[in-house]
Scaffold this motif. Structure first.
Motif, PDB file in Angstrom:
ATOM      1  N   PHE A 182      -5.580  10.406  -6.937  1.00  0.00           N
ATOM      2  CA  PHE A 182      -4.690   9.649  -6.073  1.00  0.00           C
ATOM      3  C   PHE A 182      -5.437   9.219  -4.803  1.00  0.00           C
ATOM      4  N   LEU A 183      -6.100  10.180  -4.172  1.00  0.00           N
ATOM      5  CA  LEU A 183      -6.837   9.889  -2.938  1.00  0.00           C
ATOM      6  C   LEU A 183      -7.951   8.881  -3.177  1.00  0.00           C
ATOM      7  N   VAL A 184      -8.650   9.046  -4.297  1.00  0.00           N
ATOM      8  CA  VAL A 184      -9.754   8.145  -4.604  1.00  0.00           C
ATOM      9  C   VAL A 184      -9.239   6.720  -4.760  1.00  0.00           C
ATOM     10  N   ASP A 185      -8.083   6.569  -5.412  1.00  0.00           N
ATOM     11  CA  ASP A 185      -7.503   5.238  -5.575  1.00  0.00           C
ATOM     12  C   ASP A 185      -7.204   4.601  -4.227  1.00  0.00           C
ATOM     13  N   LEU A 186      -6.667   5.404  -3.302  1.00  0.00           N
ATOM     14  CA  LEU A 186      -6.346   4.879  -1.977  1.00  0.00           C
ATOM     15  C   LEU A 186      -7.629   4.506  -1.230  1.00  0.00           C
ATOM     16  N   LEU A 187      -8.627   5.374  -1.355  1.00  0.00           N
ATOM     17  CA  LEU A 187      -9.905   5.162  -0.683  1.00  0.00           C
ATOM     18  C   LEU A 187     -10.560   3.869  -1.176  1.00  0.00           C
ATOM     19  N   TYR A 188     -10.406   3.625  -2.448  1.00  0.00           N
ATOM     20  CA  TYR A 188     -10.968   2.447  -3.088  1.00  0.00           C
ATOM     21  C   TYR A 188     -10.424   1.185  -2.432  1.00  0.00           C
ATOM     22  N   GLY A 189      -9.123   1.160  -2.229  1.00  0.00           N
ATOM     23  CA  GLY A 189      -8.483   0.003  -1.613  1.00  0.00           C
ATOM     24  C   GLY A 189      -9.002  -0.249  -0.208  1.00  0.00           C
ATOM     25  N   TRP A 190      -9.350   0.832   0.441  1.00  0.00           N
ATOM     26  CA  TRP A 190      -9.815   0.721   1.823  1.00  0.00           C
ATOM     27  C   TRP A 190     -11.262   0.215   1.872  1.00  0.00           C
ATOM     28  N   LEU A 191     -12.037   0.646   0.862  1.00  0.00           N
ATOM     29  CA  LEU A 191     -13.455   0.268   0.845  1.00  0.00           C
ATOM     30  C   LEU A 191     -13.675  -1.144   0.333  1.00  0.00           C
ATOM     31  N   ASP A 192     -12.895  -1.535  -0.646  1.00  0.00           N
ATOM     32  CA  ASP A 192     -13.116  -2.839  -1.270  1.00  0.00           C
ATOM     33  C   ASP A 192     -11.957  -3.769  -0.936  1.00  0.00           C
ATOM     34  N   PRO A 193     -12.214  -4.729  -0.052  1.00  0.00           N
ATOM     35  CA  PRO A 193     -11.124  -5.600   0.381  1.00  0.00           C
ATOM     36  C   PRO A 193     -10.537  -6.422  -0.768  1.00  0.00           C
ATOM     37  N   ARG A 194     -11.280  -6.524  -1.892  1.00  0.00           N
ATOM     38  CA  ARG A 194     -10.760  -7.325  -2.995  1.00  0.00           C
ATOM     39  C   ARG A 194      -9.632  -6.616  -3.732  1.00  0.00           C
ATOM     40  N   VAL A 195      -9.596  -5.243  -3.642  1.00  0.00           N
ATOM     41  CA  VAL A 195      -8.571  -4.495  -4.363  1.00  0.00           C
ATOM     42  C   VAL A 195      -7.253  -4.589  -3.615  1.00  0.00           C
ATOM     43  N   LYS A 196      -6.241  -5.109  -4.291  1.00  0.00           N
ATOM     44  CA  LYS A 196      -4.930  -5.247  -3.652  1.00  0.00           C
ATOM     45  C   LYS A 196      -3.908  -4.455  -4.461  1.00  0.00           C
ATOM     46  N   TYR A 197      -3.008  -3.795  -3.776  1.00  0.00           N
ATOM     47  CA  TYR A 197      -1.982  -3.038  -4.508  1.00  0.00           C
ATOM     48  C   TYR A 197      -0.667  -3.786  -4.532  1.00  0.00           C
ATOM     49  N   MET A 216       0.822  -1.209   0.000  1.00  0.00           N
ATOM     50  CA  MET A 216       0.000   0.000   0.000  1.00  0.00           C
ATOM     51  C   MET A 216       0.861   1.266   0.000  1.00  0.00           C
ATOM     52  N   ILE A 217       1.824   1.280   0.922  1.00  0.00           N
ATOM     53  CA  ILE A 217       2.693   2.453   1.012  1.00  0.00           C
ATOM     54  C   ILE A 217       3.563   2.551  -0.234  1.00  0.00           C
ATOM     55  N   ARG A 218       4.025   1.376  -0.702  1.00  0.00           N
ATOM     56  CA  ARG A 218       4.843   1.371  -1.899  1.00  0.00           C
ATOM     57  C   ARG A 218       4.038   1.918  -3.084  1.00  0.00           C
ATOM     58  N   TYR A 219       2.776   1.458  -3.155  1.00  0.00           N
ATOM     59  CA  TYR A 219       1.898   1.914  -4.228  1.00  0.00           C
ATOM     60  C   TYR A 219       1.734   3.432  -4.164  1.00  0.00           C
ATOM     61  N   ALA A 220       1.527   3.927  -2.947  1.00  0.00           N
ATOM     62  CA  ALA A 220       1.330   5.366  -2.771  1.00  0.00           C
ATOM     63  C   ALA A 220       2.553   6.128  -3.260  1.00  0.00           C
ATOM     64  N   ILE A 221       3.739   5.659  -2.880  1.00  0.00           N
ATOM     65  CA  ILE A 221       4.963   6.349  -3.294  1.00  0.00           C
ATOM     66  C   ILE A 221       5.118   6.302  -4.816  1.00  0.00           C
ATOM     67  N   GLN A 222       4.834   5.124  -5.365  1.00  0.00           N
ATOM     68  CA  GLN A 222       4.925   4.971  -6.816  1.00  0.00           C
ATOM     69  C   GLN A 222       4.018   5.970  -7.537  1.00  0.00           C
ATOM     70  N   ARG A 223       2.766   6.010  -7.084  1.00  0.00           N
ATOM     71  CA  ARG A 223       1.805   6.916  -7.708  1.00  0.00           C
ATOM     72  C   ARG A 223       2.252   8.369  -7.571  1.00  0.00           C
ATOM     73  N   PHE A 224       2.798   8.670  -6.401  1.00  0.00           N
ATOM     74  CA  PHE A 224       3.229  10.039  -6.153  1.00  0.00           C
ATOM     75  C   PHE A 224       4.358  10.430  -7.107  1.00  0.00           C
ATOM     76  N   LEU A 225       5.328   9.520  -7.275  1.00  0.00           N
ATOM     77  CA  LEU A 225       6.445   9.815  -8.170  1.00  0.00           C
ATOM     78  C   LEU A 225       5.954   9.921  -9.617  1.00  0.00           C
TER      79      LEU A 225
END
Lengths: 306, 552
Positions: free
Chosen positions: A291-306, A1-10
């Motif tokens: 970016f935020l929506v993508d993160l929120l999505y992962g939190w709402l839907d347990p099936r989404v994995k980063y 998750m954190i890795r995904y966030a950093i990747q997206r940010f870069l």
């Protein structure tokens, strides 16, 4: 998750740089310049002005100068509004646009989700047809048609609400622009909610929940709503973009002093720095929102994995 | 976006027009008495709240009078700053910060005697040194004034603006605290009128030095006019309140003035009808009929110092060295149809270049008195003489900036030319800034639309545009004889002789058919019946201190 966030940010940084470069070039390629007017300037006065705004330098140097200032949070002076810097103008205009856009978004979500849910539960009944019919109309009628109609009815004839401007900042002045801005979004959200709600209601876990004898209210609120809202959540990103572009038109019609109005006036006046400022500001905003929506999505839907 | 806005405007207009038939067409209950507005009728009770709300077009770029340009900012500056001279509601020059003045025998030295009781809004006295500082700041290239050329009649102003001399060399000297001397290059009969232009207004030295380019923001601004700046919400409005330090404050009535930035004329009309404005900046042409039917008592139309014309690019074929062709096209334009049917606000058909300014006899060609039939016949003859015919028609482009009104006029003129001469016209519209660049380049342009608004009430404000060396001369026209007459006029101290010289120059212009004068402008706006003390004038300059709000 954190890795995904950093990747997206870069990944967002080059996107933003390309956006800045494109905007920088395009506004300068547009014929006519900030100093063109019906009464032309004397050449020596124009040369003096161009030098003062560094427009006499090579383009690359100008771009470098702009980026360097931008990193320090300085959008430069406005060419048109000479008593203000672009940063000041954005700081003045953004809260207005935010209030307008935020309220419109809130209204769109609340009304849209309620109507969509209602339609889903009354599927293929007159209620459903009415809600979806109205939604279709809402999507089809552009806001630049709806807004003047609303002004004519509520401000000119009935005199219930102001025709434009911000007045003393009271809520009365915001009612019409917020509704005009929210209408198409309400329609979209209602359709989205209805569709996904119908799908969710047919799924096994809802049937199980109902079979266990849970009351309908609990089934909807605790089980159906969250999965049904997923498409709506992912729509928030594009909806933000739609509300921002919509506000460009709405602010112009209602005379609301927000960023959208600066953008239109800035483009017409060839106010290079102001247009750049609004583009960069909105660019950052939209990128962050997606970016935020993508993160929120992962939190709402347990099936989404980063 | 352009199409969006256009559609928006069209739709709004359609809605408004459509609404005429409705039972409530929004007419004001007390819209009857226009005399109350222009005449200053006595016996009417004043409103308790003296608030005046004006539509003011585009957002002003700045309130710094020396860096400002354009009508919206100067409208506000007239309330904020008082120059050496001022204007009465009818436009007549009256004493302002100077209570009187002397003019030397050679008409080149003006000595102004300032009011001893004039004060800045912070209580400082307004002195001759303030004016000396301000005029020097105004021409100083470091100020980045775009309009300093208007001060070129003052000794050394041009050299200072070009950076060739220091601002100290400007021909303005404070002889003592209350006496100011201004030396001019030549007798300039319009100089007192020039002194109401925003570039000549005084600024408060200490606050300019303290706040730099932010001195004209609310909270910082120190000014000497009848009102002070209370709030400035960019793209929304500017609010002014009474300046208790103003020397004539006792005779001022209105307490608060709002200037609303509304570019869209349809939006402005709606806000006026919703009673959010007392005074509009403009009026959309398409609504004129509706307004005449429903708000006739509030409609104010008056002559305005401006000329609407089509210019020929005389640097390239087909109009280069082709006077007959230019003249033929000019004669074939039926001005009465344009002003009567196309614009219809009461514009004045134009045959000459200079509008009605004080002390000047307007010039017109002989054919101005002919019937349109006679003109068309002569136009046809000239057109043939120029080498064109039905078999070999002229093909030409009209360039105009994207706007409904310009389009309607261009369409009308194109069809007049087609009918009477057989000319094939194509219409080209461009967005404003693009249009300005194309027109200036003189490359592809053949015929272009233009409008010229005088800066001061004098024929020179128009005549100088056609000097061969004037950068604004988009026709590319140059005639040594014309230049010589105007230069002679500039040195002429006798007003009558000077006017005659300019009149002779204008006759050359008309004879050379450099442009097609179409009409002289009018201002058209709506003013609520409770606004008293408003008088239309040719420069459309108005001061809120002359206004009173009646009970309504």
């Amino acid at each position: 998750m954190i890795r995904y966030a950093i990747q997206r940010f870069l990944g967002a940084i080059p996107t933003l740089l390309i956006l800045i470069a494109l905007a920088f070039i395009m506004i300068r390629v547009a014929p006519g310049g900030p100093f063109d007017a019906e009464k032309q300037l004397l050449p020596e006065i124009e040369a003096n002005l161009r030098a003062a705004y560094h427009l006499d330098e090579p383009l690359v140097q100008q771009f470098g100068r702009y980026l360097y200032a931008l990193i320090q949070g300085d959008f430069g002076p406005s060419f048109q509004y000479r008593d203000h810097t672009v940063t000041e103008l954005i700081m003045d205009g953004f809260p207005v646009s935010l209030r307008l856009g935020g309220l419109a978004m809130l209204l769109a979500l609340i009304v849209g989700v309620s109507l969509g849910t209602l339609a889903a539960f009354r599927q293929n009944t007159p209620t459903d047809y009415t809600v979806m019919g109205v939604a279709m109309t809402g999507i089809s009628i552009p806001n630049f048609v709806m807004a003047p109609l609303m002004i004519l009815l509520f401000a000119v004839y009935l005199k219930w609400l102001p025709a434009g401007g911000l007045g003393d900042g009271g809520i009365a002045n915001l009612v019409l622009p917020v509704i005009a801005l929210a209408l198409p979004q309400i329609a979209y959200v209602a359709r989205l909610t209805r569709g996904s709600m119908i799908e969710v209601l047919r799924s096994n876990f809802i049937r199980t929940a109902s079979a266990q004898g849970l009351p309908m209210r609990t089934v909807i609120v605790q089980h159906a709503l969250k999965p049904a809202l997923l498409p709506v959540i992912s729509y928030i990103g594009p909806a933000t973009a739609a509300i921002i572009t919509g506000s460009v038109v709405i602010e112009q019609i209602f005379g609301v002093p927000g960023l959208g109005r600066y953008f239109v006036q800035g483009a017409l006046n060839r106010d290079y720095t102001l247009v750049m400022g609004v583009v960069v500001f909105y660019g950052v905003l939209i990128i962050s929102f997606n970016f935020l929506v993508d993160l929120l999505y992962g939190w709402l839907d347990p099936r989404v994995k980063y | 976006m352009n199409i969006l806005v256009k559609n928006m405007v069209v739709l709004t207009a359609a809605l408004l027009i459509g609404s005429c038939s409705g039972p409530d067409s929004g007419s004001e209950p007390n819209s009857s008495n226009p005399a109350a507005r222009v005449g200053g009728q006595s016996g009417n009770e004043l409103a308790e709240r003296q608030v005046f709300r004006k539509g003011n077009g585009a957002e002003p770029q700045t309130l710094d009078p020396h860096r400002a340009e354009g009508v919206p900012s100067s409208n506000i500056q007239r309330d904020l700053f008082e120059g050496l001279t001022s204007e009465a509601p009818n436009g007549k020059i009256i004493p302002g910060a100077a209570e009187r003045w002397d003019i030397s025998d050679d008409l080149r030295v003006y000595t102004f005697y300032l009011r001893p009781d004039a004060r800045w809004s912070n209580g400082d006295p307004v002195t001759a040194h303030d004016f000396e500082y301000s005029l020097k700041r105004s021409v100083d290239p470091a100020t980045l004034s775009r309009y300093s050329a208007i001060l070129y009649p003052i000794e050394n102003a041009e050299a200072v603006a070009n950076g060739k001399k220091s601002p100290q060399a400007l021909g303005v000297t404070a002889l003592d605290d209350l006496t100011l001397e201004i030396r001019l290059n030549a007798p300039t009969p319009y100089f007192l009128g020039l002194l109401t232009h925003s570039t000549t207004l005084p600024v408060h030295q200490a606050s300019v030095e303290k706040y730099g380019s932010k001195f004209s923001r609310a909270g910082n601004l120190v000014n000497n006019g009848a009102y002070t700046l209370d709030a400035w919400v960019v793209q929304s409005h500017i609010k002014l309140v009474r300046n208790p330090m103003y020397w004539d404050n006792a005779r001022t009535t209105v307490e608060e003035v709002y200037y609303y930035a509304i570019e869209n004329q349809d939006a402005e009309l709606k806000r006026y009808r919703a009673d959010e404005l007392d005074f509009t900046y403009e009026l959309p042409y398409k609504q004129l009929t509706w307004v005449r039917n429903n708000l006739a008592g509030e409609l104010v139309i008056a002559p305005y110092l401006g000329s609407y014309f089509y210019g020929f690019n005389v640097t390239r074929p087909p109009f280069r060295d082709n006077r007959n062709l230019r003249l033929a096209l000019s004669m074939a334009v039926d001005r009465d149809i344009i002003t009567g049917k196309v614009t219809g606000a009461g514009e004045i058909p134009a045959y000459g270049w200079i509008p009605a300014v004080t002390g000047y006899r307007q010039q017109k060609p002989e054919w101005a008195d002919w019937t349109q039939q006679q003109r068309n016949a002569e136009a046809k003859r000239l057109y043939r003489e120029a080498g064109y015919s039905d078999e070999k028609p002229l093909e030409v482009e009209i360039l105009y900036n994207t706007h409904q009104n310009h389009k309607r006029i261009a369409v009308a003129i194109a069809s007049m030319w087609k009918q009477s001469l057989g000319v094939k016209v194509s219409l080209v519209n461009q967005e404003w800034k693009v249009f300005l660049e194309t027109r200036k380049a003189k490359q592809t342009t053949k015929i272009y639309r233009a409008g010229w608004i005088g800066d001061y009430n004098d024929p020179n404000s128009f005549a100088e545009l056609r000097l061969s060396y004037n950068k604004q001369n988009d026709t590319g026209y140059g005639n040594p004889e014309y230049d010589a007459l105007l230069e002679q006029a500039a040195q002429e101290g006798n007003l009558k002789k000077r006017a005659e010289l300019i009149e002779a120059a204008e006759r050359i212009l008309i004879d050379d058919a450099v442009s097609i004068p179409i009409y002289f402008y009018v201002t058209k706006r709506l003013v609520k019946p409770w606004v008293r003390g408003f008088e239309p004038n040719i420069l459309d300059h108005h001061y809120t201190k002359d206004i009173q709000i009646l009970k309504h």
